[in-house]
Design a protein around this motif. Structure first.
Motif, PDB file in Angstrom:
ATOM      1  N   PRO A  38       1.260 -13.211  -1.649  1.00  0.00           N
ATOM      2  CA  PRO A  38       0.265 -13.422  -0.079  1.00  0.00           C
ATOM      3  C   PRO A  38       0.375 -11.813   0.632  1.00  0.00           C
ATOM      4  CG  PRO A  38       2.488 -14.257   1.365  1.00  0.00           C
ATOM      5  CD  PRO A  38       2.835 -13.687  -0.012  1.00  0.00           C
ATOM      6  N   VAL A  39       0.713 -11.024  -0.056  1.00  0.00           N
ATOM      7  CA  VAL A  39       0.536  -9.641   0.707  1.00  0.00           C
ATOM      8  C   VAL A  39       0.733  -8.555   0.340  1.00  0.00           C
ATOM      9  CG1 VAL A  39       2.737  -9.445   1.136  1.00  0.00           C
ATOM     10  CG2 VAL A  39       1.110  -8.375   2.614  1.00  0.00           C
ATOM     11  N   TYR A  40      -0.203  -7.985   0.099  1.00  0.00           N
ATOM     12  CA  TYR A  40      -0.236  -6.346  -1.030  1.00  0.00           C
ATOM     13  C   TYR A  40      -0.339  -4.979   0.009  1.00  0.00           C
ATOM     14  CZ  TYR A  40      -1.456  -3.999  -4.361  1.00  0.00           C
ATOM     15  OH  TYR A  40      -1.490  -2.234  -5.632  1.00  0.00           O
ATOM     16  N   CYS A  41       0.197  -4.110  -0.745  1.00  0.00           N
ATOM     17  CA  CYS A  41       0.595  -2.756   0.598  1.00  0.00           C
ATOM     18  C   CYS A  41       0.072  -2.053  -0.540  1.00  0.00           C
ATOM     19  CB  CYS A  41       1.714  -2.674   0.959  1.00  0.00           C
ATOM     20  SG  CYS A  41       1.802  -1.007   2.071  1.00  0.00           S
ATOM     21  N   ASP A  42      -0.601  -0.897   0.372  1.00  0.00           N
ATOM     22  CA  ASP A  42      -0.873   0.404  -0.873  1.00  0.00           C
ATOM     23  C   ASP A  42      -1.202   1.640   0.046  1.00  0.00           C
ATOM     24  OD1 ASP A  42      -2.022   2.055  -2.404  1.00  0.00           O
ATOM     25  OD2 ASP A  42      -3.290   1.461  -3.458  1.00  0.00           O
ATOM     26  N   ASN A  43      -0.145   1.768   0.100  1.00  0.00           N
ATOM     27  CA  ASN A  43      -0.037   3.365   1.242  1.00  0.00           C
ATOM     28  C   ASN A  43      -0.563   4.151   1.019  1.00  0.00           C
ATOM     29  OD1 ASN A  43       0.599   1.620   4.113  1.00  0.00           O
ATOM     30  ND2 ASN A  43       3.008   1.339   2.965  1.00  0.00           N
ATOM     31  N   ARG A  44      -1.045   4.810  -0.265  1.00  0.00           N
ATOM     32  CA  ARG A  44      -1.614   6.065  -0.508  1.00  0.00           C
ATOM     33  C   ARG A  44      -3.232   5.819  -0.339  1.00  0.00           C
ATOM     34  NH1 ARG A  44      -0.161   3.955  -6.915  1.00  0.00           N
ATOM     35  NH2 ARG A  44      -0.862   2.091  -5.818  1.00  0.00           N
ATOM     36  N   ILE A  45      -3.480   4.598   0.083  1.00  0.00           N
ATOM     37  CA  ILE A  45      -4.312   4.893   0.742  1.00  0.00           C
ATOM     38  C   ILE A  45      -4.940   5.553   2.566  1.00  0.00           C
ATOM     39  CG2 ILE A  45      -6.641   3.555   1.877  1.00  0.00           C
ATOM     40  CD1 ILE A  45      -6.078   1.169  -0.135  1.00  0.00           C
ATOM     41  N   ILE A  46      -4.700   5.899   3.079  1.00  0.00           N
ATOM     42  CA  ILE A  46      -3.956   6.387   4.214  1.00  0.00           C
ATOM     43  C   ILE A  46      -4.472   8.343   3.852  1.00  0.00           C
ATOM     44  CG2 ILE A  46      -2.085   7.337   5.742  1.00  0.00           C
ATOM     45  CD1 ILE A  46      -0.052   5.189   5.091  1.00  0.00           C
ATOM     46  N   LEU A  47      -4.676   8.206   2.930  1.00  0.00           N
ATOM     47  CA  LEU A  47      -4.152   9.408   2.516  1.00  0.00           C
ATOM     48  C   LEU A  47      -5.820   9.700   2.983  1.00  0.00           C
ATOM     49  CD1 LEU A  47      -1.749  10.526  -0.658  1.00  0.00           C
ATOM     50  CD2 LEU A  47      -1.309  10.713   2.286  1.00  0.00           C
ATOM     51  N   SER A  48      -7.047   8.970   2.110  1.00  0.00           N
ATOM     52  CA  SER A  48      -8.260   9.179   2.516  1.00  0.00           C
ATOM     53  C   SER A  48      -9.269   9.528   3.151  1.00  0.00           C
ATOM     54  CB  SER A  48      -8.408   8.075   1.508  1.00  0.00           C
ATOM     55  OG  SER A  48      -8.542   8.347  -0.118  1.00  0.00           O
ATOM     56  N   TYR A  49      -7.784   9.310   4.553  1.00  0.00           N
ATOM     57  CA  TYR A  49      -8.168   9.176   6.012  1.00  0.00           C
ATOM     58  C   TYR A  49      -7.914   9.929   6.777  1.00  0.00           C
ATOM     59  CZ  TYR A  49     -10.089   4.360   4.614  1.00  0.00           C
ATOM     60  OH  TYR A  49     -11.132   3.823   4.201  1.00  0.00           O
ATOM     61  N   PRO A  50      -8.685  11.667   6.925  1.00  0.00           N
ATOM     62  CA  PRO A  50      -7.599  12.508   7.946  1.00  0.00           C
ATOM     63  C   PRO A  50      -7.030  11.587   9.052  1.00  0.00           C
ATOM     64  CG  PRO A  50      -9.499  13.001   6.976  1.00  0.00           C
ATOM     65  CD  PRO A  50      -9.647  12.030   6.193  1.00  0.00           C
ATOM     66  N   LYS A  51      -7.743  11.062  10.311  1.00  0.00           N
ATOM     67  CA  LYS A  51      -7.243  11.529  11.121  1.00  0.00           C
ATOM     68  C   LYS A  51      -5.880  10.200  11.233  1.00  0.00           C
ATOM     69  CE  LYS A  51     -11.399  11.338  13.810  1.00  0.00           C
ATOM     70  NZ  LYS A  51     -12.503  11.218  14.770  1.00  0.00           N
TER      71      LYS A  51
END
Length: 217
Positions: A38-51
């Motif tokens: 029921p949960v999916y995590c993709d922390n690579r997305i963080i790199l697209s948000y500078p702040k």
């Protein structure tokens, strides 16, 4: 073990906001292992948000300085931990290396990429911990190379019992910026999930295999 509760709630909220973590018990995700979740995590997305990227880097760096003073080296776990590890190493002014899941089948057959020396104190950076198996393979490789692993830092962990047991067995301290329990608390606060969703998510947390079996068509 997480950082401070306030910081962990902030990180959890930001991960939900950018959809790095998605919760959907009614329409489960399929993990690479084939399990329904029921949960999916993709922390690579963080790199697209500078702040957010900066905030995560600073939180990692603060925790490492508080817990381990200044290690000799930062090591990232391939592939998700490489970018985060580089950012932290840059912030702390430390050398960086990364660890592959296995040795290369060609060239120098390296598993550890970068300059490392026996006896160096290293903190390992990871983006996500599920069972801990692949993360701890990196720890083992570093130890076999003679390095002293002070601990591992990760952005998020599902908090599965098997991960806790694996890290305890490997005698490796794991510290995360946030975790599954904190995520659910934040998700309820922000009406991201219902009480029914919460119950389903907690049942998954207790027994992912059983939950998956009941949700596999």
């Amino acid at each position: 073990m997480i950082s401070t509760e306030e910081s962990a709630l902030t990180v959890a909220g930001l991960l939900l906001q950018i959809k790095a973590i998605k919760l959907n018990p009614s329409q489960p995700f399929t993990w690479a292992s084939g399990l329904k979740s029921p949960v999916y995590c993709d922390n690579r997305i963080i790199l697209s948000y500078p702040k957010l990227r900066t905030f995560i880097r600073q939180e990692f760096s603060r925790l490492i300085a508080d817990k381990y003073d200044k290690p000799d080296l930062i090591a990232g776990v391939a592939t998700g931990g490489i970018a985060q590890g580089v950012l932290v190493a840059q912030e702390l002014g430390l050398p960086f290396a990364y660890v592959r899941t296995e040795k290369k089948a060609h060239g120098l057959s390296n598993q550890i990429e970068g300059v490392v020396e026996s006896g160096q104190a290293v903190v390992v950076v990871e983006d996500l911990v599920s069972t801990g198996k692949s993360s701890l393979q990196a720890v083992e490789a570093l130890r076999e190379a003679g390095l002293v692993v002070k601990g591992m830092m990760a952005i998020f962990t599902y908090g599965l019992d098997i991960a806790h047991d694996n890290f305890a067995h490997a005698n490796c301290e794991l510290t995360t910026l946030t975790d599954f329990e904190t995520l659910l608390k934040k998700a309820i606060e922000e009406n991201y999930i219902s009480d029914k969703d919460l119950k389903s998510l907690m049942l998954w947390r207790i027994n992912p295999q059983e939950w998956s079996g009941k949700h596999t068509k």
